[in-house]
Design a protein around this motif. Structure first.
Motif, PDB file in Angstrom:
ATOM      1  N   ILE A  62     -14.530   6.488   2.975  1.00  0.00           N
ATOM      2  CA  ILE A  62     -13.587   7.391   2.320  1.00  0.00           C
ATOM      3  C   ILE A  62     -12.153   6.924   2.578  1.00  0.00           C
ATOM      4  O   ILE A  62     -11.322   6.897   1.663  1.00  0.00           O
ATOM      5  N   ALA A  63     -11.874   6.540   3.815  1.00  0.00           N
ATOM      6  CA  ALA A  63     -10.532   6.086   4.166  1.00  0.00           C
ATOM      7  C   ALA A  63     -10.142   4.844   3.371  1.00  0.00           C
ATOM      8  O   ALA A  63      -8.999   4.717   2.930  1.00  0.00           O
ATOM      9  N   LEU A  64     -11.085   3.928   3.176  1.00  0.00           N
ATOM     10  CA  LEU A  64     -10.795   2.724   2.401  1.00  0.00           C
ATOM     11  C   LEU A  64     -10.472   3.061   0.955  1.00  0.00           C
ATOM     12  O   LEU A  64      -9.507   2.536   0.380  1.00  0.00           O
ATOM     13  N   VAL A  65     -11.240   3.968   0.366  1.00  0.00           N
ATOM     14  CA  VAL A  65     -10.979   4.391  -1.016  1.00  0.00           C
ATOM     15  C   VAL A  65      -9.624   5.083  -1.105  1.00  0.00           C
ATOM     16  O   VAL A  65      -8.846   4.841  -2.036  1.00  0.00           O
ATOM     17  N   VAL A  66      -9.308   5.925  -0.128  1.00  0.00           N
ATOM     18  CA  VAL A  66      -8.019   6.623  -0.121  1.00  0.00           C
ATOM     19  C   VAL A  66      -6.873   5.621   0.056  1.00  0.00           C
ATOM     20  O   VAL A  66      -5.843   5.719  -0.606  1.00  0.00           O
ATOM     21  N   TRP A  67      -7.056   4.633   0.946  1.00  0.00           N
ATOM     22  CA  TRP A  67      -6.028   3.601   1.154  1.00  0.00           C
ATOM     23  C   TRP A  67      -5.781   2.820  -0.136  1.00  0.00           C
ATOM     24  O   TRP A  67      -4.633   2.592  -0.517  1.00  0.00           O
ATOM     25  N   ILE A  68      -6.852   2.441  -0.834  1.00  0.00           N
ATOM     26  CA  ILE A  68      -6.691   1.752  -2.113  1.00  0.00           C
ATOM     27  C   ILE A  68      -6.047   2.689  -3.130  1.00  0.00           C
ATOM     28  O   ILE A  68      -5.242   2.268  -3.960  1.00  0.00           O
ATOM     29  N   GLY A  69      -6.367   3.980  -3.046  1.00  0.00           N
ATOM     30  CA  GLY A  69      -5.729   4.972  -3.919  1.00  0.00           C
ATOM     31  C   GLY A  69      -4.222   5.042  -3.698  1.00  0.00           C
ATOM     32  O   GLY A  69      -3.453   5.194  -4.653  1.00  0.00           O
ATOM     33  N   VAL A  70      -3.799   4.933  -2.447  1.00  0.00           N
ATOM     34  CA  VAL A  70      -2.356   4.910  -2.163  1.00  0.00           C
ATOM     35  C   VAL A  70      -1.717   3.683  -2.812  1.00  0.00           C
ATOM     36  O   VAL A  70      -0.655   3.783  -3.440  1.00  0.00           O
ATOM     37  N   ILE A  71      -2.371   2.534  -2.683  1.00  0.00           N
ATOM     38  CA  ILE A  71      -1.841   1.321  -3.317  1.00  0.00           C
ATOM     39  C   ILE A  71      -1.813   1.499  -4.832  1.00  0.00           C
ATOM     40  O   ILE A  71      -0.838   1.126  -5.492  1.00  0.00           O
ATOM     41  N   ASN A  72      -2.871   2.095  -5.385  1.00  0.00           N
ATOM     42  CA  ASN A  72      -2.927   2.348  -6.828  1.00  0.00           C
ATOM     43  C   ASN A  72      -1.784   3.256  -7.285  1.00  0.00           C
ATOM     44  O   ASN A  72      -1.205   3.055  -8.353  1.00  0.00           O
ATOM     45  N   ALA A  82      -5.311  -2.549  -7.599  1.00  0.00           N
ATOM     46  CA  ALA A  82      -5.039  -2.001  -6.260  1.00  0.00           C
ATOM     47  C   ALA A  82      -6.026  -2.553  -5.236  1.00  0.00           C
ATOM     48  O   ALA A  82      -5.632  -2.889  -4.106  1.00  0.00           O
ATOM     49  N   ALA A  83      -7.290  -2.672  -5.616  1.00  0.00           N
ATOM     50  CA  ALA A  83      -8.280  -3.247  -4.706  1.00  0.00           C
ATOM     51  C   ALA A  83      -7.959  -4.707  -4.414  1.00  0.00           C
ATOM     52  O   ALA A  83      -8.084  -5.167  -3.267  1.00  0.00           O
ATOM     53  N   LEU A  84      -7.517  -5.449  -5.435  1.00  0.00           N
ATOM     54  CA  LEU A  84      -7.126  -6.841  -5.228  1.00  0.00           C
ATOM     55  C   LEU A  84      -5.919  -6.942  -4.302  1.00  0.00           C
ATOM     56  O   LEU A  84      -5.891  -7.784  -3.394  1.00  0.00           O
ATOM     57  N   ILE A  85      -4.943  -6.067  -4.500  1.00  0.00           N
ATOM     58  CA  ILE A  85      -3.786  -6.035  -3.596  1.00  0.00           C
ATOM     59  C   ILE A  85      -4.249  -5.737  -2.172  1.00  0.00           C
ATOM     60  O   ILE A  85      -3.793  -6.353  -1.216  1.00  0.00           O
ATOM     61  N   GLY A  86      -5.179  -4.791  -2.025  1.00  0.00           N
ATOM     62  CA  GLY A  86      -5.703  -4.448  -0.701  1.00  0.00           C
ATOM     63  C   GLY A  86      -6.386  -5.626  -0.021  1.00  0.00           C
ATOM     64  O   GLY A  86      -6.135  -5.901   1.155  1.00  0.00           O
ATOM     65  N   VAL A  87      -7.217  -6.342  -0.753  1.00  0.00           N
ATOM     66  CA  VAL A  87      -7.907  -7.502  -0.182  1.00  0.00           C
ATOM     67  C   VAL A  87      -6.907  -8.588   0.189  1.00  0.00           C
ATOM     68  O   VAL A  87      -6.964  -9.171   1.281  1.00  0.00           O
ATOM     69  N   LEU A  88      -5.972  -8.870  -0.711  1.00  0.00           N
ATOM     70  CA  LEU A  88      -4.963  -9.897  -0.427  1.00  0.00           C
ATOM     71  C   LEU A  88      -4.043  -9.486   0.723  1.00  0.00           C
ATOM     72  O   LEU A  88      -3.627 -10.335   1.520  1.00  0.00           O
ATOM     73  N   ALA A  89      -3.729  -8.193   0.812  1.00  0.00           N
ATOM     74  CA  ALA A  89      -2.904  -7.713   1.931  1.00  0.00           C
ATOM     75  C   ALA A  89      -3.650  -7.900   3.245  1.00  0.00           C
ATOM     76  O   ALA A  89      -3.063  -8.313   4.248  1.00  0.00           O
ATOM     77  N   TRP A  90      -4.936  -7.606   3.249  1.00  0.00           N
ATOM     78  CA  TRP A  90      -5.742  -7.776   4.453  1.00  0.00           C
ATOM     79  C   TRP A  90      -5.783  -9.242   4.871  1.00  0.00           C
ATOM     80  O   TRP A  90      -5.562  -9.568   6.035  1.00  0.00           O
TER      81      TRP A  90
END
Length: 116
Positions: A62-72, A82-90
């Motif tokens: 849930i936290a991962l989905v919410v974190w990607i939601g913040v990026i979105n 947003a998921a791509l940004i999250g992976v690249l940020a990681w």
């Protein structure tokens, strides 16, 4: 008083690293050019993660989905972007932390980027 200063410095450095990772990922993905936006995204993402990751069994998911939601919410492009940004940020955070640790011997994290 000194431990408070150390904690504040650690927070600022780890926030700068997390924001830099988000900034690099967003710059590459959606041509974002605001480091301030990345700082705010890192703060909001960390806050969202803290609010949801404690939930038993499914909290980290849930936290991962919410974190990607913040990026979105903070960057254009939709959930896939947003998921791509999250992976690249990681990945960026891991690289930055590797360099910082190799150069300075500091064992830090990246505030606002989960798992880094």
């Amino acid at each position: 008083m000194i431990p408070i200063v150390g904690s504040l410095v650690t927070f600022i450095v780890t926030l700068a690293i997390g924001a830099l990772a988000i900034y690099l990922a967003a710059s590459f993905t959606v041509n974002a050019d605001s480091y301030t936006q990345a700082i705010i995204t890192a703060l909001l993402g960390a806050f969202a993660w803290a609010l949801t990751s404690w939930i038993p069994l499914v909290g980290p998911l849930i936290a991962l989905v919410v974190w990607i939601g913040v990026i979105n919410w903070r960057y254009p492009g939709g959930w896939t972007t947003a998921a791509l940004i999250g992976v690249l940020a990681w990945l960026s955070a891991l690289f930055i932390l590797f360099i910082v640790d190799a150069a300075l011997g500091l064992n830090l994290g990246a505030f606002g980027v989960p798992g880094a």
